[in-house]
Design an enzyme around this catalytic site. Structure first.
Site, PDB file in Angstrom:
ATOM      1  N   ASN A 165       4.299   7.699 -19.419  1.00 32.83           N
ATOM      2  CA  ASN A 165       5.343   7.976 -18.424  1.00 32.83           C
ATOM      3  C   ASN A 165       5.586   6.679 -17.670  1.00 32.83           C
ATOM      4  O   ASN A 165       4.636   6.133 -17.088  1.00 32.83           O
ATOM      5  CB  ASN A 165       4.881   9.079 -17.474  1.00 32.83           C
ATOM      6  CG  ASN A 165       5.794   9.262 -16.252  1.00 32.83           C
ATOM      7  OD1 ASN A 165       5.346   9.672 -15.204  1.00 32.83           O
ATOM      8  ND2 ASN A 165       7.057   8.960 -16.388  1.00 32.83           N
ATOM      9  N   GLY A 166       6.832   6.213 -17.690  1.00 26.10           N
ATOM     10  CA  GLY A 166       7.142   5.000 -16.945  1.00 26.10           C
ATOM     11  C   GLY A 166       8.045   4.087 -17.735  1.00 26.10           C
ATOM     12  O   GLY A 166       8.614   4.487 -18.760  1.00 26.10           O
ATOM     13  N   TYR A 194      12.591  13.904  -5.192  1.00 23.55           N
ATOM     14  CA  TYR A 194      13.278  14.703  -6.206  1.00 23.55           C
ATOM     15  C   TYR A 194      12.439  15.135  -7.397  1.00 23.55           C
ATOM     16  O   TYR A 194      12.485  16.287  -7.809  1.00 23.55           O
ATOM     17  CB  TYR A 194      14.499  13.916  -6.711  1.00 23.55           C
ATOM     18  CG  TYR A 194      15.126  14.516  -7.940  1.00 23.55           C
ATOM     19  CD1 TYR A 194      15.880  15.680  -7.852  1.00 23.55           C
ATOM     20  CD2 TYR A 194      14.944  13.930  -9.195  1.00 23.55           C
ATOM     21  CE1 TYR A 194      16.442  16.252  -8.993  1.00 23.55           C
ATOM     22  CE2 TYR A 194      15.504  14.498 -10.332  1.00 23.55           C
ATOM     23  CZ  TYR A 194      16.251  15.651 -10.222  1.00 23.55           C
ATOM     24  OH  TYR A 194      16.794  16.208 -11.334  1.00 23.55           O
ATOM     25  N   SER A 219      16.282  21.609  -6.076  1.00 24.20           N
ATOM     26  CA  SER A 219      15.556  20.424  -5.620  1.00 24.20           C
ATOM     27  C   SER A 219      15.683  20.139  -4.126  1.00 24.20           C
ATOM     28  O   SER A 219      14.834  19.460  -3.566  1.00 24.20           O
ATOM     29  CB  SER A 219      15.965  19.199  -6.434  1.00 24.20           C
ATOM     30  OG  SER A 219      17.359  19.051  -6.400  1.00 24.20           O
ATOM     31  N   CYS A 233       8.927  10.950 -17.357  1.00 23.93           N
ATOM     32  CA  CYS A 233       8.398  11.877 -18.351  1.00 23.93           C
ATOM     33  C   CYS A 233       7.176  12.566 -17.765  1.00 23.93           C
ATOM     34  O   CYS A 233       6.727  12.234 -16.674  1.00 23.93           O
ATOM     35  CB  CYS A 233       7.961  11.130 -19.613  1.00 23.93           C
ATOM     36  SG  CYS A 233       9.299  10.243 -20.430  1.00 23.93           S
ATOM     37  N   ASP A 293      21.470  17.872   0.468  1.00 23.90           N
ATOM     38  CA  ASP A 293      21.009  17.572  -0.895  1.00 23.90           C
ATOM     39  C   ASP A 293      19.893  16.527  -0.793  1.00 23.90           C
ATOM     40  O   ASP A 293      19.765  15.838   0.214  1.00 23.90           O
ATOM     41  CB  ASP A 293      22.146  17.082  -1.791  1.00 23.90           C
ATOM     42  CG  ASP A 293      21.827  17.322  -3.284  1.00 23.90           C
ATOM     43  OD1 ASP A 293      20.702  17.783  -3.584  1.00 23.90           O
ATOM     44  OD2 ASP A 293      22.685  17.031  -4.125  1.00 23.90           O
ATOM     45  N   ASP A 294      19.090  16.433  -1.870  1.00 20.79           N
ATOM     46  CA  ASP A 294      17.936  15.534  -1.793  1.00 20.79           C
ATOM     47  C   ASP A 294      18.335  14.075  -1.988  1.00 20.79           C
ATOM     48  O   ASP A 294      17.718  13.170  -1.421  1.00 20.79           O
ATOM     49  CB  ASP A 294      16.868  15.928  -2.820  1.00 20.79           C
ATOM     50  CG  ASP A 294      17.435  16.021  -4.209  1.00 20.79           C
ATOM     51  OD1 ASP A 294      17.823  17.128  -4.618  1.00 20.79           O
ATOM     52  OD2 ASP A 294      17.523  14.987  -4.892  1.00 20.79           O
ATOM     53  N   GLY A 336      11.033  16.296 -18.006  1.00 28.71           N
ATOM     54  CA  GLY A 336      11.729  15.841 -19.209  1.00 28.71           C
ATOM     55  C   GLY A 336      12.010  17.008 -20.124  1.00 28.71           C
ATOM     56  O   GLY A 336      11.127  17.823 -20.368  1.00 28.71           O
TER      57      GLY A 336
HETATM   58  P1  AMP Z   1      24.445  12.533  -9.044  1.00 24.01           P
HETATM   59  O1  AMP Z   1      25.196  13.763  -9.321  1.00 24.01           O
HETATM   60  O2  AMP Z   1      24.565  11.518 -10.130  1.00 24.01           O
HETATM   61  O3  AMP Z   1      24.726  11.950  -7.688  1.00 24.01           O
HETATM   62  O4  AMP Z   1      22.891  12.924  -9.080  1.00 24.01           O
HETATM   63  C1  AMP Z   1      22.305  13.408  -7.911  1.00 24.01           C
HETATM   64  C2  AMP Z   1      21.458  14.614  -8.192  1.00 24.01           C
HETATM   65  O5  AMP Z   1      20.588  14.423  -9.292  1.00 24.01           O
HETATM   66  C3  AMP Z   1      20.650  14.836  -6.960  1.00 24.01           C
HETATM   67  O6  AMP Z   1      21.153  15.971  -6.323  1.00 24.01           O
HETATM   68  C4  AMP Z   1      19.218  15.012  -7.445  1.00 24.01           C
HETATM   69  O7  AMP Z   1      18.871  16.382  -7.341  1.00 24.01           O
HETATM   70  C5  AMP Z   1      19.232  14.574  -8.884  1.00 24.01           C
HETATM   71  N1  AMP Z   1      18.585  13.237  -9.083  1.00 24.01           N
HETATM   72  C6  AMP Z   1      18.381  12.270  -8.204  1.00 24.01           C
HETATM   73  N2  AMP Z   1      17.833  11.171  -8.784  1.00 24.01           N
HETATM   74  C7  AMP Z   1      17.683  11.454 -10.061  1.00 24.01           C
HETATM   75  C8  AMP Z   1      17.176  10.727 -11.181  1.00 24.01           C
HETATM   76  N3  AMP Z   1      16.760   9.462 -11.085  1.00 24.01           N
HETATM   77  N4  AMP Z   1      17.134  11.369 -12.368  1.00 24.01           N
HETATM   78  C9  AMP Z   1      17.570  12.619 -12.473  1.00 24.01           C
HETATM   79  N5  AMP Z   1      18.093  13.325 -11.477  1.00 24.01           N
HETATM   80  C10 AMP Z   1      18.158  12.767 -10.264  1.00 24.01           C
END
Ligand code: AMP
Length: 488
Positions: free
Chosen positions: A112-113, A253, A294, A12, A356-357, A38
Site C-alpha cells: 500500500n503506497g 477520508y 464519509s 490500497c 463534506d470531508d 480499494g
Molecule cells: P471530488 O468530487 O473530485 O471533489 O472528490 C471529492 C470526494 O471524494 C470527497 O467528498 C471525498 O469523500 C472523496 N475523496 C477525497 N479524496 C479522495 C482521494 N484521494 N481518493 C478518493 N476519494 C477521495
C-alpha cells in the site's frame, strides 16, 4: 518524470496472517473490512506447508473469491490485498499479491503506497538485466531483495527497504516467514494484532483486526521491519532516520470510522474536525447535513458545536461503490448521480449547512449543491472539514497533479460560484492538526499535510521535475489563485 508507472499502487489495503489453520478465510474476512481502501482488484496468497499459491482478480473481493476458492486455499499463513488503481492500470498482472517463483524459493508481495524513486530504480535494474513481471512500482522491492549482496534474508530485505523511497506499507510472505515493513515517515497505516490461538495479524487498519477477532497489539512504527515466523514476532529497525508524518487524508477520508490510527479513533477525529469547522466557519442556517458516508462524522461534529439540528438531507444508494474510485471523469460524474439523492421533505425551504470531508476535483460538490437546490433548499452553505487540497501527493493517494485539484486552479470565490453554493468555507491546517490530536512531537502533529501547504516531508525524487513544472505553470498565471481558509 511521469508515466504509467507512477499512477499505480494508490491507496490500497493489505492484510497478512501467520500461524492459524484458517488463514485464507481470515484474510478474506480482513480484506472485506478493508474493501473501502480499494475496489478494483483483490488477491490472496496462501502458504500451504511452505508452498505459496496465489489467486487474484479484477473487481471487488466477492467478484474474485467464492466459497469454493477459499476452501481450496488451505494453509497456515496468508497475505492479501485490495487494490485501488487509476485509468490504464487495470491489468491482472498488477493485481496483488505479486507472486514470484524463483528456482530456489517463492515470495509474494503486497504493497500500500507509492514509491517516489520507482522509475529510477527500475531503469537501473533493467539496465542490469532485471525482468519485471508487472508495471507496478511495488515489484521493485523484490528485485532489490534478490540483488542484495547481504548474507541473510533479513539483511537483504533491509537493504532493499533502504533503497526505496516514498510511502509504503509492505507485506512479504515467504515459505517460512511473514515480513511487514513501514516507510520512514509512516505515511500509510499498519497495525499488528494477535489472534486468540496465538497467531499474528498485520493489516492496514484496526477495523480488520476487529473483523477477524484479533486484539490490537501495536502500530507498526516508521522505519520498522517486522518478522513473524515459528518463533513468534520480532521487530527491528531498517533505518533510524525516521519521522512520523502519517497521511492526514487517512483521518479525513480514507480510513474507516471504527479504525484507530496511532491510538486516535477516526470517527472521533472527524467529529472534532467538524466541531472546529463550525467554530471557524459559522453560518446562520436551519440544519446541518453530511454527505453519506464519509462526511457524516464531521457533519455530526459541526451540528453539535453549532447547536443546529443534524438532519439526513442526502441519502446514499447502498449498492454503489465510492464515486471517486472510478477510472474516468465521465464515470465519476455518472457515479455521483447514481449514488446520492436529496431528501426533499427535509431540505425544501431550508437553509442548509452541507458538510463534506474534502474537495478534490470538485465533481461531488457541484452535484450535491445542485441536488439540494433542486430539492428546494433555500440556501446551501458548503463547509469542508479539511483544508483546501492545492498540491499533489506522491505517497499513495490518487492526486498526483495540481491540474486535477480545483483549489489549485480557482479562488475561493470562483469555487463557490462553480459549485453554486451560497457560501463556502474550509477547515484550517492548525485546526486539522488539533482535531487529530496526535502528540508524538513530530512536526505538524505527526501528520503529512503537504497537499495543503506544499511542504513535503521528503525529497520528491522522480516527481520533482514534474512538480516544479506544474508549480511554475501555476505561478505564471495572471494572479495568485490559491484560496485562503476564510469563508466567502
Ligand atoms: P471530488 O468530487 O473530485 O471533489 O472528490 C471529492 C470526494 O471524494 C470527497 O467528498 C471525498 O469523500 C472523496 N475523496 C477525497 N479524496 C479522495 C482521494 N484521494 N481518493 C478518493 N476519494 C477521495
Amino acid at each position: 518524470m511521469q508515466s504509467e508507472l507512477s499512477h499505480l499502487n494508490e491507496e490500497c489495503g493489505v492484510f497478512g496472517v501467520w500461524g492459524t489453520p484458517d488463514a485464507a478465510f481470515l484474510t478474506y474476512t480482513g480484506l472485506f473490512a478493508l474493501q473501502h481502501r480499494g475496489q478494483e482488484g483483490a488477491g490472496i496468497t496462501i502458504n500451504d506447508d511452505g508452498q505459496l499459491r496465489t489467486k487474484r482478480g479484477l473487481g471487488l473481493l466477492n467478484d474474485v473469491f467464492n466459497a469454493a476458492d477459499l476452501e481450496q486455499l488451505q494453509g497456515q499463513a496468508a497475505i492479501g490485498h485490495v487494490r485501488y488503481s487509476t485509468a490504464g492500470s487495470n491489468l491482472l498482472e498488477n493485481i496483488q499479491p505479486l507472486p514470484f517463483n524463483f528456482s530456489d524459493t517463492q515470495f509474494a508481495l503486497a504493497h500500500n503506497g507509492n514509491l517516489t524513486n520507482a522509475e529510477t530504480i527500475r531503469k537501473n535494474l533493467e539496465d542490469r538485466g532485471a525482468i519485471y513481471h508487472s508495471s507496478s512500482d511495488s515489484e521493485n522491492l523484490m528485485h532489490l531483495i534478490r540483488l542484495s549482496k547481504a548474507t541473510t534474508l533479513d539483511e537483504q530485505v533491509k537493504d532493499a527497504l533502504r533503497t526505496i523511497k516514498g510511502g509504503f506499507a509492505y507485506l512479504l510472505l515467504t515459505k517460512d516467514r511473514l515480513y511487514a515493513a513501514l516507510d520512514p515517515n509512516g505515511f500509510r497505516p499498519l497495525v499488528v494484532g494477535k489472534l486468540p490461538n496465538g497467531g499474528f495479524v498485520v493489516c492496514s487498519e484496526t477495523c480488520a483486526l476487529d473483523a477477524v477477532g484479533a486484539t490490537f497489539f501495536c502500530d507498526v512504527q516508521p522505519g520498522q521491519l517486522l518478522r513473524i515466523d515459528e518463533s513468534g514476532l520480532s521487530i527491528s529497525a531498517y533505518t533510524t532516520d525516521t519521522q512520523l508524518a502519517i497521511c492526514s487524508m487517512e483521518f479525513i477520508y480514507f480510513a474507516r470510522p471504527d479504525s484507530d490510527i496511532y491510538g486516535v479513533n477516526v470517527h472521533s477525529a472527524r467529529k472534532r474536525m467538524g466541531a472546529l469547522l463550525a467554530k471557524e466557519q459559522p453560518v446562520e442556517a436551519d440544519l446541518v447535513t453530511g454527505v453519506p458516508n464519509s462526511s457524516l462524522s464531521a457533519a455530526m461534529g459541526y451540528a453539535q458545536e453549532s447547536g443546529l439540528p443534524y438532519e439526513m438531507g442526502l441519502i446514499k444508494n447502498q449498492y454503489s461503490a465510492r464515486t471517486f474510485i472510478q477510472p474516468t471523469q465521465k464515470l465519476r460524474e455518472q457515479g455521483v448521480n447514481m449514488k446520492l439523492s436529496a431528501v426533499k421533505g427535509v431540505v425544501a425551504g431550508k437553509r442548509v449547512v452541507l458538510v463534506d470531508d474534502s474537495i478534490v476535483r470538485g465533481t461531488t460538490s457541484r452535484r450535491i449543491v445542485k441536488l439540494l437546490k433542486d430539492a428546494g433548499a433555500a440556501e446551501v452553505h458548503l463547509r469542508i472539514a479539511s483544508p483546501a487540497l492545492k498540491y499533489p501527493c506522491f505517497y499513495g493517494i490518487d492526486i498526483q497533479h495540481a491540474s486535477e485539484l480545483i483549489a489549485a486552479n480557482q479562488t475561493l470565490a470562483e469555487m463557490r460560484q462553480t459549485f453554486g453554493a451560497d457560501s463556502l468555507g474550509f477547515l484550517s491546517v492548525p485546526s486539522l492538526i488539533k482535531a487529530v490530536g496526535l502528540n508524538t512531537g513530530a512536526p505538524n502533529g505527526s501528520l503529512c499535510v503537504a497537499y495543503f501547504d506544499g511542504k513535503y516531508p521528503t525529497p520528491l525524487y522522480d516527481y520533482q521535475e514534474q512538480y516544479d513544472q506544474e508549480q511554475e505553470k501555476l505561478r505564471r498565471r495572471d494572479e495568485p489563485k490559491h484560496v485562503t481558509t476564510s469563508s466567502y
